[in-house]
Design an enzyme around this catalytic site. Sequence first.
Site, PDB file in Angstrom:
ATOM      1  N   ALA A  15       0.809  -1.227   0.000  1.00  0.00           N
ATOM      2  CA  ALA A  15       0.000   0.000   0.000  1.00  0.00           C
ATOM      3  C   ALA A  15       0.839   1.272   0.000  1.00  0.00           C
ATOM      4  O   ALA A  15       0.345   2.345   0.332  1.00  0.00           O
ATOM      5  CB  ALA A  15      -0.954  -0.016   1.194  1.00  0.00           C
ATOM      6  N   SER A  16       2.121   1.181  -0.395  1.00  0.00           N
ATOM      7  CA  SER A  16       2.949   2.389  -0.430  1.00  0.00           C
ATOM      8  C   SER A  16       2.704   3.216  -1.689  1.00  0.00           C
ATOM      9  O   SER A  16       3.186   4.340  -1.800  1.00  0.00           O
ATOM     10  CB  SER A  16       4.435   2.016  -0.338  1.00  0.00           C
ATOM     11  OG  SER A  16       4.802   1.153  -1.403  1.00  0.00           O
ATOM     12  N   SER A 141      -6.849 -10.270 -11.188  1.00  0.00           N
ATOM     13  CA  SER A 141      -6.654  -9.454 -12.386  1.00  0.00           C
ATOM     14  C   SER A 141      -7.538  -9.987 -13.499  1.00  0.00           C
ATOM     15  O   SER A 141      -7.747 -11.202 -13.604  1.00  0.00           O
ATOM     16  CB  SER A 141      -5.202  -9.503 -12.855  1.00  0.00           C
ATOM     17  OG  SER A 141      -5.092  -8.888 -14.130  1.00  0.00           O
ATOM     18  N   TYR A 154       2.073 -14.911 -14.786  1.00  0.00           N
ATOM     19  CA  TYR A 154       1.209 -14.007 -14.006  1.00  0.00           C
ATOM     20  C   TYR A 154      -0.248 -14.472 -14.067  1.00  0.00           C
ATOM     21  O   TYR A 154      -0.944 -14.531 -13.043  1.00  0.00           O
ATOM     22  CB  TYR A 154       1.376 -12.583 -14.554  1.00  0.00           C
ATOM     23  CG  TYR A 154       0.531 -11.519 -13.911  1.00  0.00           C
ATOM     24  CD1 TYR A 154       0.850 -10.986 -12.658  1.00  0.00           C
ATOM     25  CD2 TYR A 154      -0.589 -11.002 -14.567  1.00  0.00           C
ATOM     26  CE1 TYR A 154       0.073  -9.984 -12.088  1.00  0.00           C
ATOM     27  CE2 TYR A 154      -1.366 -10.003 -14.004  1.00  0.00           C
ATOM     28  CZ  TYR A 154      -1.041  -9.489 -12.763  1.00  0.00           C
ATOM     29  OH  TYR A 154      -1.813  -8.494 -12.208  1.00  0.00           O
ATOM     30  N   ALA A 156      -1.395 -17.476 -14.626  1.00  0.00           N
ATOM     31  CA  ALA A 156      -1.569 -18.721 -13.867  1.00  0.00           C
ATOM     32  C   ALA A 156      -1.587 -18.446 -12.373  1.00  0.00           C
ATOM     33  O   ALA A 156      -2.376 -19.033 -11.617  1.00  0.00           O
ATOM     34  CB  ALA A 156      -0.454 -19.704 -14.220  1.00  0.00           C
TER      35      ALA A 156
END
Length: 247
Positions: A15-16, A141, A154, A156
Amino acid sequence: MSVERSVGKALVTGASRGLGAVIAERLAADGWHVLLNYAHDTAGASAVAGRVRAQGHSIEIVKFDVTSEEEVAAALAAAGPIAVVVNNATGPQPEIPVEDQTWDDHLDQLKFFVKAPLLILQAVLPGMKEAGTGRIINIGSEVADLGNPEFAQYVAAKMAMHGLTRSWARALGPFGITVNTVEPGWIPVERHADVAADSYESYTKTLALSHMGTPADVADTVAFFAADGSRFVTGQRIAVNGGKTMS
Ligand SMILES: NC(=O)c1ccc[n+]([C@@H]2O[C@H](COP(=O)([O-])OP(=O)(O)OC[C@H]3O[C@@H](n4cnc5c(N)ncnc54)[C@H](OP(=O)(O)O)[C@@H]3O)[C@@H](O)[C@H]2O)c1
């Protein structure tokens, strides 16, 4: 979507900056005491926390590498009971032709989208069971549905993450814990600063809603899953992508 005020701790990993930063700000505004996780960008994390505090909301920074068994265990043992987990952190997401993909490329993604959620769940589960409630929100995603080429490692791993959602929803439902996946479409964040305008134009032509989404669009949906209003929803995935995919 309307949300009710809640009391408790909400952990947002990664969360930066990016989506995680806006999710953290939104959950704090909803009354959660946010645990802002990051691993490298101290200035970014401090800036997010500063913005939240300036609004009069509650947040603390919890630095740890989500892929490290030792760091997750130590940080979350010190954090006390956690009511909401948002598994958002990601490492680099390179596109790699299938001929060149290695097992390590796959592990690089699986450690963020399977290993980290597992380590975190095991750390927070005793507290959630004792409370008789909890929320796990996995950030997936849309590529899991689109099957983008040169991105199998990504894709998978994000599909595997939703496998966690489904199985955990059944395993943890009896304890009042819900587990859901929020699947963003392409949502521009800081790392997309150099993307050419025509890329956005061609992407928006594929959406029912004809415009790019914003991090707030994702944060609003996460806030729904964190709030009491989602109490009878579990094992689901919802695409926040302007109608690019439809199930
Ligand atoms: N933006 C999009 O278009 C989009 C689309 C679909 C899905 N998503 C998903 O949404 C999530 C957020 O994406 P994003 O675009 O916001 O990414 P981002 O801008 O690259 O941010 C990634 C965050 O993860 C943190 N991080 C990296 N390694 C970490 C580690 N080992 N431990 C803890 N934190 C770590 C980073 O902070 P530090 O560097 O400070 O550690 C940063 O805060 C990801 O799961 C991504 O797959 C994004």
